[in-house]
Design a protein around this motif. Sequence first.
Motif, PDB file in Angstrom:
ATOM      1  N   SER A  13       0.817  -1.210   0.000  1.00 10.17           N
ATOM      2  CA  SER A  13       0.000   0.000   0.000  1.00 10.17           C
ATOM      3  C   SER A  13       0.853   1.263   0.000  1.00 10.17           C
ATOM      4  O   SER A  13       0.331   2.353  -0.246  1.00 10.17           O
ATOM      5  CB  SER A  13      -0.941   0.009   1.212  1.00 10.17           C
ATOM      6  N   LEU A  14       2.158   1.142   0.277  1.00 10.90           N
ATOM      7  CA  LEU A  14       3.032   2.306   0.129  1.00 10.90           C
ATOM      8  C   LEU A  14       3.176   2.707  -1.328  1.00 10.90           C
ATOM      9  O   LEU A  14       3.384   3.875  -1.645  1.00 10.90           O
ATOM     10  CB  LEU A  14       4.422   1.997   0.704  1.00 10.90           C
ATOM     11  N   LEU A  15       3.076   1.748  -2.225  1.00  8.86           N
ATOM     12  CA  LEU A  15       3.242   2.005  -3.655  1.00  8.86           C
ATOM     13  C   LEU A  15       1.917   2.443  -4.242  1.00  8.86           C
ATOM     14  O   LEU A  15       1.093   1.628  -4.646  1.00  8.86           O
ATOM     15  CB  LEU A  15       3.760   0.751  -4.364  1.00  8.86           C
ATOM     16  N   GLN A  16       1.696   3.735  -4.277  1.00 11.31           N
ATOM     17  CA  GLN A  16       0.469   4.313  -4.790  1.00 11.31           C
ATOM     18  C   GLN A  16       0.785   5.145  -6.034  1.00 11.31           C
ATOM     19  O   GLN A  16       1.949   5.468  -6.297  1.00 11.31           O
ATOM     20  CB  GLN A  16      -0.186   5.189  -3.721  1.00 11.31           C
ATOM     21  N   PRO A  17      -0.239   5.490  -6.815  1.00 11.86           N
ATOM     22  CA  PRO A  17       0.017   6.318  -7.999  1.00 11.86           C
ATOM     23  C   PRO A  17       0.781   7.581  -7.640  1.00 11.86           C
ATOM     24  O   PRO A  17       0.498   8.250  -6.648  1.00 11.86           O
ATOM     25  CB  PRO A  17      -1.397   6.648  -8.500  1.00 11.86           C
ATOM     26  N   GLY A  18       1.783   7.887  -8.452  1.00 13.33           N
ATOM     27  CA  GLY A  18       2.581   9.082  -8.228  1.00 13.33           C
ATOM     28  C   GLY A  18       3.943   8.826  -7.643  1.00 13.33           C
ATOM     29  O   GLY A  18       4.716   9.768  -7.456  1.00 13.33           O
ATOM     30  N   PHE A  19       4.292   7.566  -7.345  1.00  9.59           N
ATOM     31  CA  PHE A  19       5.601   7.286  -6.773  1.00  9.59           C
ATOM     32  C   PHE A  19       6.676   7.379  -7.847  1.00  9.59           C
ATOM     33  O   PHE A  19       6.404   7.397  -9.045  1.00  9.59           O
ATOM     34  CB  PHE A  19       5.621   5.905  -6.108  1.00  9.59           C
ATOM     35  N   SER A  20       7.923   7.435  -7.390  1.00 12.91           N
ATOM     36  CA  SER A  20       9.061   7.521  -8.295  1.00 12.91           C
ATOM     37  C   SER A  20      10.075   6.446  -7.948  1.00 12.91           C
ATOM     38  O   SER A  20      10.123   5.978  -6.805  1.00 12.91           O
ATOM     39  CB  SER A  20       9.735   8.902  -8.207  1.00 12.91           C
ATOM     40  N   LEU A  21      10.880   6.074  -8.929  1.00 16.59           N
ATOM     41  CA  LEU A  21      11.938   5.089  -8.743  1.00 16.59           C
ATOM     42  C   LEU A  21      13.265   5.686  -9.199  1.00 16.59           C
ATOM     43  O   LEU A  21      13.333   6.355 -10.233  1.00 16.59           O
ATOM     44  CB  LEU A  21      11.634   3.804  -9.528  1.00 16.59           C
ATOM     45  N   LEU A  22      14.300   5.445  -8.410  1.00 14.96           N
ATOM     46  CA  LEU A  22      15.643   5.915  -8.714  1.00 14.96           C
ATOM     47  C   LEU A  22      16.548   4.707  -8.921  1.00 14.96           C
ATOM     48  O   LEU A  22      16.574   3.813  -8.077  1.00 14.96           O
ATOM     49  CB  LEU A  22      16.194   6.787  -7.581  1.00 14.96           C
ATOM     50  N   VAL A  28      17.548  -0.237  -7.335  1.00 14.00           N
ATOM     51  CA  VAL A  28      16.333   0.548  -7.553  1.00 14.00           C
ATOM     52  C   VAL A  28      15.786   0.973  -6.195  1.00 14.00           C
ATOM     53  O   VAL A  28      15.577   0.143  -5.302  1.00 14.00           O
ATOM     54  CB  VAL A  28      15.278  -0.260  -8.336  1.00 14.00           C
ATOM     55  N   PHE A  29      15.535   2.277  -6.051  1.00 18.79           N
ATOM     56  CA  PHE A  29      15.029   2.835  -4.802  1.00 18.79           C
ATOM     57  C   PHE A  29      13.661   3.461  -5.035  1.00 18.79           C
ATOM     58  O   PHE A  29      13.423   4.111  -6.058  1.00 18.79           O
ATOM     59  CB  PHE A  29      15.990   3.874  -4.237  1.00 18.79           C
ATOM     60  N   PHE A  30      12.792   3.241  -4.069  1.00 21.10           N
ATOM     61  CA  PHE A  30      11.428   3.779  -4.118  1.00 21.10           C
ATOM     62  C   PHE A  30      11.375   5.092  -3.346  1.00 21.10           C
ATOM     63  O   PHE A  30      11.957   5.227  -2.267  1.00 21.10           O
ATOM     64  CB  PHE A  30      10.461   2.763  -3.515  1.00 21.10           C
ATOM     65  N   PHE A  31      10.643   6.070  -3.893  1.00 22.78           N
ATOM     66  CA  PHE A  31      10.507   7.380  -3.265  1.00 22.78           C
ATOM     67  C   PHE A  31       9.122   7.932  -3.585  1.00 22.78           C
ATOM     68  O   PHE A  31       8.637   7.787  -4.701  1.00 22.78           O
ATOM     69  CB  PHE A  31      11.581   8.329  -3.796  1.00 22.78           C
ATOM     70  N   GLY A  32       8.488   8.567  -2.604  1.00 21.68           N
ATOM     71  CA  GLY A  32       7.208   9.220  -2.848  1.00 21.68           C
ATOM     72  C   GLY A  32       6.010   8.446  -2.364  1.00 21.68           C
ATOM     73  O   GLY A  32       5.027   8.305  -3.094  1.00 21.68           O
ATOM     74  N   GLN A  33       6.043   7.935  -1.110  1.00 18.55           N
ATOM     75  CA  GLN A  33       4.873   7.259  -0.560  1.00 18.55           C
ATOM     76  C   GLN A  33       3.766   8.275  -0.310  1.00 18.55           C
ATOM     77  O   GLN A  33       4.009   9.476  -0.218  1.00 18.55           O
ATOM     78  CB  GLN A  33       5.238   6.549   0.743  1.00 18.55           C
TER      79      GLN A  33
END
Length: 528
Positions: A13-22, A28-33
């Motif tokens: 549920s942290l991965l919602q529309p609008g997240f970004s990946l670096l 690969v890093f997740f950003f923008g919860q």
Amino acid sequence: MLLQAVSAISNSSLLQPGFSLLNFDGLVFFFGQKGWPKRSCPTGVFLLNIKQNELKMKPAAFSKDSCYLPPLRYPALCTLRGNAESDEYQYIIHGGKTPNNDLSDKIYIMSLISKNSKKNTFQCVEKDLGGDVPEARYGHTINVVHSRGKSMIVIFGGRSYTPLAQRTTEKWNSVVDCLPSVFLVDFEFGYCTSYILPELQDGLSFHVSVARNDTIYILGGHSLQNNTRSPNLYKLKVDLPLGSPAVTCTILPGGISVSSAIVTQTSDTEFVLVGGYQSDHQKRLVCNTIVLEDNKIEIVERASPDWTPDIKHCRMWFGCDMGKGSVLLGIPGANKQLISDANYFYILRCKGAEEDKEEELTAQICSPTLTEDPGDSTPFEDSEEFCFSAEANSFDVDDTDTYNEDDEEDESETGYWITCCGRCNIDINTWVPFYSTELNKPAMILCSSGAGHWVHAQCMDLSESMLLHLSEANVKYFCNEHVDLNKALQTPKKVVHLKKQPMKPLRKKTTMKLTTPTKKSFLRRLFQ
């Protein structure tokens, strides 16, 4: 193209529309919860660890000299290299939405300064901007162009809130397209210059941009003003002579009418366009290959992956470029599922035909068992408006260094997540900063009744100025439920009565004749 399912996980549920990946060297890093970061991972940046079709998330740290970075959704990202031959690069992050739905106009630089099997550390620096600073926005793009040995950052498009002077009660937080201005940012000095080009008539958001050398190609995008997705293909050319920069725009044929599409780079000159929407309620299942050469662009349709029935029938999808020719796609779970906010994720690997054939022979594609009935899916009004309210509840993973809320201290004893009064509405899963001094925990103040107990300053309706005053001053404070007790404990102050001195009667005037020595002695006694 190979589509591979990723097993559903508890923290998806942290991965919602609008997240970004670096992507840093394959990591690969997740950003923008969607919510504010929790205390176990105050940075809100996670390493995506995908093994055996299982997705695990490990928290990343920031260096001590880093600035605070709020979780931003729908920002603009691009990479910035030191020079063409260097393998080291940074990510530039501009704009985006905060969990409070505030828009950011700041620009950040993210660098991975340390990585090992246990911990990854970033440095985040905020860059000061001057000149024609772009207004706060989201759903825009940012690119780097190179010309005559110099580099510039180009910002275009996006949406913003209606200016305060134009807002009404009924449409207080309505959004509008940003003006179709092109912003050039000299990253060395942080100076911005805006350009208005006659070819760009409409503001575009959620468009696609790809850059090569001194040229940027813009295709697709949605315009709120006329509710259309532009079929035009724009070519922006930036010349950087010794004097003022020159920006020109040309409209080319062969554009694609799409919004919220995802682009991943598969080689130095080749990109793949995936996903997006061709109308408010219709996904675009066709994929395209974009080839950029020195001064030429070619867009051709390519064979699409074998989309699963649940992807075909769902009304919305979202995702982001993972780098290295891969895309992470997500779809909402069916309404019949026990967990209503569960999402399902896929990894789409966009490679050449020969590589696809080799991988298809060795890889087994596992897709979750889903009904082909689309159910009662919610109608879609562009990807940025579809979001879920739930936050992550737990992280059930095997690695000892993985984010795990169970490893946190019992906050019911430390006081931050107590129920301080009958109308207390502070919840660990939904709390967001209320005062400017808060970052990752609510402000509290001690009530002096009895042995004392902690209460939330927000629940007590304290203004920030009063909270600061009570925190700095060494005075007793009584919460709303014990304010009457405070009055009962106060005893009347003793009033000191002034003693009134009786007035002395006035002496009668007497006349007497004194000799000179007698008069002097009389006066001496009188004034002693």
